[in-house]
Design a protein around this motif. Structure first.
Motif, PDB file in Angstrom:
ATOM      1  N   THR A  88      12.068 -14.703  15.593  1.00  0.00           N
ATOM      2  CA  THR A  88      12.318 -13.453  16.240  1.00  0.00           C
ATOM      3  C   THR A  88      13.657 -12.938  15.940  1.00  0.00           C
ATOM      4  O   THR A  88      14.021 -11.719  16.214  1.00  0.00           O
ATOM      5  N   LYS A  89      14.525 -13.829  15.356  1.00  0.00           N
ATOM      6  CA  LYS A  89      16.005 -13.350  14.898  1.00  0.00           C
ATOM      7  C   LYS A  89      16.262 -14.146  13.678  1.00  0.00           C
ATOM      8  O   LYS A  89      15.992 -15.267  13.509  1.00  0.00           O
ATOM      9  N   HIS A  90      17.100 -13.390  12.982  1.00  0.00           N
ATOM     10  CA  HIS A  90      17.606 -13.998  11.825  1.00  0.00           C
ATOM     11  C   HIS A  90      19.364 -13.761  11.771  1.00  0.00           C
ATOM     12  O   HIS A  90      19.826 -12.925  11.792  1.00  0.00           O
ATOM     13  N   SER A 137      10.500 -23.353  -1.030  1.00  0.00           N
ATOM     14  CA  SER A 137      10.271 -23.476  -2.414  1.00  0.00           C
ATOM     15  C   SER A 137      11.061 -22.663  -3.446  1.00  0.00           C
ATOM     16  O   SER A 137      11.752 -21.751  -2.991  1.00  0.00           O
ATOM     17  N   TYR A 138      10.912 -22.908  -4.546  1.00  0.00           N
ATOM     18  CA  TYR A 138      11.712 -22.324  -5.527  1.00  0.00           C
ATOM     19  C   TYR A 138      11.340 -20.826  -5.639  1.00  0.00           C
ATOM     20  O   TYR A 138      11.930 -19.897  -6.417  1.00  0.00           O
ATOM     21  N   ASP A 139      10.132 -20.341  -5.095  1.00  0.00           N
ATOM     22  CA  ASP A 139       9.793 -19.029  -5.118  1.00  0.00           C
ATOM     23  C   ASP A 139      10.691 -17.968  -4.127  1.00  0.00           C
ATOM     24  O   ASP A 139      10.546 -16.940  -4.093  1.00  0.00           O
ATOM     25  N   GLY A 140      11.730 -18.776  -3.568  1.00  0.00           N
ATOM     26  CA  GLY A 140      12.509 -18.046  -2.363  1.00  0.00           C
ATOM     27  C   GLY A 140      12.010 -17.819  -1.288  1.00  0.00           C
ATOM     28  O   GLY A 140      12.638 -17.123  -0.473  1.00  0.00           O
ATOM     29  N   ILE A 171       9.132 -16.526   5.776  1.00  0.00           N
ATOM     30  CA  ILE A 171      10.733 -16.281   5.945  1.00  0.00           C
ATOM     31  C   ILE A 171      11.383 -16.038   4.510  1.00  0.00           C
ATOM     32  O   ILE A 171      11.139 -16.885   3.673  1.00  0.00           O
ATOM     33  N   GLU A 172      11.814 -14.780   4.421  1.00  0.00           N
ATOM     34  CA  GLU A 172      12.320 -14.303   3.049  1.00  0.00           C
ATOM     35  C   GLU A 172      13.932 -13.911   3.457  1.00  0.00           C
ATOM     36  O   GLU A 172      14.222 -12.851   3.125  1.00  0.00           O
ATOM     37  N   SER A 173      14.611 -14.909   3.533  1.00  0.00           N
ATOM     38  CA  SER A 173      16.084 -14.636   3.804  1.00  0.00           C
ATOM     39  C   SER A 173      16.868 -15.125   2.519  1.00  0.00           C
ATOM     40  O   SER A 173      18.123 -14.543   2.485  1.00  0.00           O
ATOM     41  N   HIS A 174      16.220 -15.587   1.586  1.00  0.00           N
ATOM     42  CA  HIS A 174      16.915 -15.912   0.242  1.00  0.00           C
ATOM     43  C   HIS A 174      16.563 -15.028  -0.770  1.00  0.00           C
ATOM     44  O   HIS A 174      15.663 -14.561  -1.057  1.00  0.00           O
ATOM     45  N   GLU A 175      17.681 -14.895  -1.672  1.00  0.00           N
ATOM     46  CA  GLU A 175      17.559 -14.022  -2.889  1.00  0.00           C
ATOM     47  C   GLU A 175      17.549 -14.941  -4.245  1.00  0.00           C
ATOM     48  O   GLU A 175      17.268 -14.491  -5.344  1.00  0.00           O
ATOM     49  N   ASP A 176      17.124 -16.380  -4.129  1.00  0.00           N
ATOM     50  CA  ASP A 176      16.861 -17.297  -5.363  1.00  0.00           C
ATOM     51  C   ASP A 176      16.447 -18.442  -4.553  1.00  0.00           C
ATOM     52  O   ASP A 176      15.614 -18.463  -3.456  1.00  0.00           O
ATOM     53  N   LYS A 177      16.266 -19.458  -5.370  1.00  0.00           N
ATOM     54  CA  LYS A 177      15.383 -20.657  -5.171  1.00  0.00           C
ATOM     55  C   LYS A 177      15.962 -21.280  -3.757  1.00  0.00           C
ATOM     56  O   LYS A 177      17.039 -21.168  -3.260  1.00  0.00           O
ATOM     57  N   VAL A 178      15.038 -21.806  -2.888  1.00  0.00           N
ATOM     58  CA  VAL A 178      15.332 -22.390  -1.715  1.00  0.00           C
ATOM     59  C   VAL A 178      15.136 -23.781  -2.097  1.00  0.00           C
ATOM     60  O   VAL A 178      14.074 -24.072  -2.826  1.00  0.00           O
ATOM     61  N   SER A 180      17.667 -23.275   6.364  1.00  0.00           N
ATOM     62  CA  SER A 180      17.218 -23.400   5.008  1.00  0.00           C
ATOM     63  C   SER A 180      18.699 -23.080   4.126  1.00  0.00           C
ATOM     64  O   SER A 180      19.549 -22.173   4.445  1.00  0.00           O
ATOM     65  N   GLY A 181      18.828 -23.493   2.984  1.00  0.00           N
ATOM     66  CA  GLY A 181      19.637 -23.391   2.018  1.00  0.00           C
ATOM     67  C   GLY A 181      19.185 -23.509   0.440  1.00  0.00           C
ATOM     68  O   GLY A 181      18.091 -23.651   0.153  1.00  0.00           O
ATOM     69  N   GLY A 182      19.930 -22.621  -0.234  1.00  0.00           N
ATOM     70  CA  GLY A 182      19.421 -22.315  -1.671  1.00  0.00           C
ATOM     71  C   GLY A 182      20.359 -22.073  -2.679  1.00  0.00           C
ATOM     72  O   GLY A 182      21.489 -21.957  -2.522  1.00  0.00           O
ATOM     73  N   ALA A 183      19.678 -21.699  -3.698  1.00  0.00           N
ATOM     74  CA  ALA A 183      20.800 -21.298  -5.095  1.00  0.00           C
ATOM     75  C   ALA A 183      21.432 -19.930  -4.947  1.00  0.00           C
ATOM     76  O   ALA A 183      22.082 -19.724  -5.729  1.00  0.00           O
ATOM     77  N   ASP A 184      21.264 -19.374  -3.560  1.00  0.00           N
ATOM     78  CA  ASP A 184      22.016 -18.051  -3.691  1.00  0.00           C
ATOM     79  C   ASP A 184      23.297 -18.473  -2.671  1.00  0.00           C
ATOM     80  O   ASP A 184      24.123 -17.736  -2.011  1.00  0.00           O
ATOM     81  N   SER A 185      23.717 -19.670  -2.543  1.00  0.00           N
ATOM     82  CA  SER A 185      24.866 -20.561  -1.908  1.00  0.00           C
ATOM     83  C   SER A 185      24.667 -20.021  -0.401  1.00  0.00           C
ATOM     84  O   SER A 185      25.882 -20.179   0.289  1.00  0.00           O
ATOM     85  N   LYS A 186      23.581 -19.894   0.335  1.00  0.00           N
ATOM     86  CA  LYS A 186      23.710 -19.386   1.510  1.00  0.00           C
ATOM     87  C   LYS A 186      23.094 -20.395   2.522  1.00  0.00           C
ATOM     88  O   LYS A 186      22.091 -21.005   1.927  1.00  0.00           O
ATOM     89  N   LEU A 187      23.509 -20.613   3.789  1.00  0.00           N
ATOM     90  CA  LEU A 187      22.677 -21.348   4.788  1.00  0.00           C
ATOM     91  C   LEU A 187      22.173 -20.473   5.634  1.00  0.00           C
ATOM     92  O   LEU A 187      22.827 -19.417   6.203  1.00  0.00           O
ATOM     93  N   CYS A 188      20.922 -20.151   5.960  1.00  0.00           N
ATOM     94  CA  CYS A 188      20.337 -19.159   6.610  1.00  0.00           C
ATOM     95  C   CYS A 188      19.526 -19.865   7.983  1.00  0.00           C
ATOM     96  O   CYS A 188      18.888 -21.042   7.843  1.00  0.00           O
ATOM     97  N   ILE A 189      19.642 -19.282   9.015  1.00  0.00           N
ATOM     98  CA  ILE A 189      19.162 -19.571  10.262  1.00  0.00           C
ATOM     99  C   ILE A 189      18.175 -18.692  10.906  1.00  0.00           C
ATOM    100  O   ILE A 189      18.598 -17.540  11.009  1.00  0.00           O
ATOM    101  N   SER A 190      16.804 -18.869  11.045  1.00  0.00           N
ATOM    102  CA  SER A 190      15.737 -18.088  11.516  1.00  0.00           C
ATOM    103  C   SER A 190      15.607 -18.804  13.010  1.00  0.00           C
ATOM    104  O   SER A 190      15.099 -19.973  12.980  1.00  0.00           O
ATOM    105  N   SER A 191      15.829 -17.976  13.851  1.00  0.00           N
ATOM    106  CA  SER A 191      15.605 -18.606  15.278  1.00  0.00           C
ATOM    107  C   SER A 191      14.482 -17.916  16.303  1.00  0.00           C
ATOM    108  O   SER A 191      13.955 -16.929  15.668  1.00  0.00           O
ATOM    109  N   GLY A 192      14.519 -18.372  17.445  1.00  0.00           N
ATOM    110  CA  GLY A 192      13.493 -17.711  18.387  1.00  0.00           C
ATOM    111  C   GLY A 192      12.059 -17.979  18.185  1.00  0.00           C
ATOM    112  O   GLY A 192      10.988 -17.347  18.415  1.00  0.00           O
ATOM    113  N   ILE A 193      11.816 -19.169  17.348  1.00  0.00           N
ATOM    114  CA  ILE A 193      10.477 -19.602  16.982  1.00  0.00           C
ATOM    115  C   ILE A 193       9.868 -20.386  18.079  1.00  0.00           C
ATOM    116  O   ILE A 193      10.329 -21.423  18.513  1.00  0.00           O
ATOM    117  N   TYR A 194       8.746 -20.001  18.791  1.00  0.00           N
ATOM    118  CA  TYR A 194       8.100 -20.810  19.652  1.00  0.00           C
ATOM    119  C   TYR A 194       6.973 -21.795  19.356  1.00  0.00           C
ATOM    120  O   TYR A 194       6.036 -21.262  18.344  1.00  0.00           O
TER     121      TYR A 194
END
Length: 436
Positions: A104-106, A381-384, A400-407, A420-434
């Protein structure tokens, strides 16, 4: 009720249903049977349940629900589901509803200087990430880095929290392309306003190639590592070694202050059998290590004898593996095709998966079971894309499509977040998952 248009209702036959749930009031509706159009999909059913709740709770804010019939999630119209499962529409149909499993939140992404290749969310107080810049980092929240683990001379490929006791120090193991593992200690309770640099207290040498993965024994006294050299090494994590695995103690000046000690350790034992790179490891039980390899196999190893007791071959390069699900016995794995596979090693004599999920479009780079659910897991996946799965349906619960490159890596955090972390050099947090 605004369920569907009147025209759709007139053109659809109706079925008698009774909505049931394990959710608490005000989410529980009256268990009386009602007639509804049989062409309703999950969205229509969700709208209907929200309307029923709102009838008794006027200030109710609608939320998405998922629906189960005979223990299987509905991912098509009721008509098609009943037809596919050969369920009679003449009797009253019991439909269980649960909260939808979706973020519910990114959070705002946490940026690194290179690819985020590894992470561990097993401790709710922090996240550990590994990066191709040779550093591991500790984050207590999105954008808040508290510690930098500095010492590897090449990219960090794997990170693992070994032991974490409330109020006491935390031990972390990291693996690297520099052919070593390092062990680190830090205090999560330390009040720091800037990233504190930490040096490893122990360096583990012995692999002849890049160390691709590390897993920890539950007791915390040992870790195992897998490498491009095709072997799995077992190491002790303690600071004082009594059984000969201490090679030397190195001293180095730190900021012109007192010398800092740094232990070096040798492998206690080596497991040999894979013919290509060992890409992923799990050590969920005292006596058994699970490994995945580029040689297309998953192997189960007896730690005491050093022998592999069971081999599963899937015909594809394997990049990730995790053990969990029902009775913590199911093996999830993914690799060089878009398929996430689930095996049950309790069924000997077959390498056939008990489940296969095929919604990704490139290599599956990571998979992780939820530690409180028999049904739920996450894949990357490498599909991002990062996908949430439930064994009771073949379609992803959420994408979840938070990344712009391979995850490259993914994990659960705090029970209700996916990281999640990826080739876009980002750590992404998706929260509020029941997760029920």
């Amino acid at each position: 009720m605004d369920i569907d248009t009147k025209a759709e209702e007139e053109n659809s036959r109706r079925v008698q249903v009774r909505f049931i749930t394990k959710l608490k009031p005000p989410l529980k509706v009256a268990p009386t049977s009602i007639a509804i159009p049989s062409n309703l999909t999950r969205l229509g059913l969700s709208s209907l349940v929200n309307n029923l709740i709102q009838a008794t709770t006027p200030d109710w804010n609608p939320q998405p629900f998922d629906f189960l019939i005979d223990g299987e999630l509905v991912r098509m119209s009721l008509d098609n589901f009943l037809l596919a499962k050969a369920i009679s529409a003449e009797k009253i149909l019991e439909i269980e509803y649960i909260k939808a499993v979706a973020p519910t939140k990114h959070e705002e992404p946490s940026f690194h200087d290179d690819w985020v290749s590894a992470l561990d969310g097993s401790d709710p107080r922090f996240i550990v990430t590994g990066c191709y810049d040779g550093l591991a980092r500790v984050w207590k929240a999105a954008g808040v880095c508290t510690h930098v683990l500095e010492g590897h001379s090449d990219g960090v490929t794997s990170v693992r929290v070994i032991e974490s006791k409330g109020g006491e120090g935390v031990t972390v193991a990291t693996a690297s392309k520099d052919r070593t593992l390092r062990l680190w200690k830090f205090d999560t309770e330390e009040s720091v306003n800037y990233p504190m640099k930490i040096r490893a207290f122990k360096i583990l040498r012995g692999h002849g190639g890049s160390v691709q993965c590390v897993a920890a024994k539950k007791s915390g006294d040992m870790v195992c590592s897998g490498s491009w050299d095709c072997t799995i090494n077992l190491w002790r994590t303690n600071e004082l070694d009594n059984d000969g695995d201490l090679v030397s103690v190195k001293k180095r000046k730190v900021n012109d202050q007192a010398d800092e000690s740094q232990l070096e350790g040798e492998a206690v034992s080596t497991l040999v059998g894979h013919t290509q790179s060992v890409s992923s490891l799990a050590w969920p039980e005292h006596k058994t290590i699970y490994s995945a390899s580029w040689d297309h196999s998953v192997r189960l190893w007896d730690v005491e004898t050093g022998k592999d007791t069971s081999d599963i071959f899937c015909g594809k390069v394997l990049r990730c593996l995790d053990v969990g699900g029902e009775s913590s016995a199911l093996i999830a794995g993914g690799g060089s095709d878009p398929v996430l596979r689930i095996w049950d090693p309790r069924k000997p004599g077959t390498s056939a998966p008990v489940f296969q999920f095929s919604s990704h479009t490139s290599w599956v780079s990571a998979c992780k079971w939820h530690n409180k659910s028999w049904f739920h897991l996450v894949s990357a996946s490498y599909d991002g894309k990062v996908m949430l799965w439930d064994l009771r349906t073949a379609w992803p619960l959420a994408v979840i499509e938070s990344h712009e490159d391979k995850v490259l890596c993914a994990d659960w955090w705090k029970g209700d977040s996916v990281i999640s972390g990826g080739a876009d050099s980002k750590l992404c947090i998706s929260s509020g998952i029941y997760v029920p």
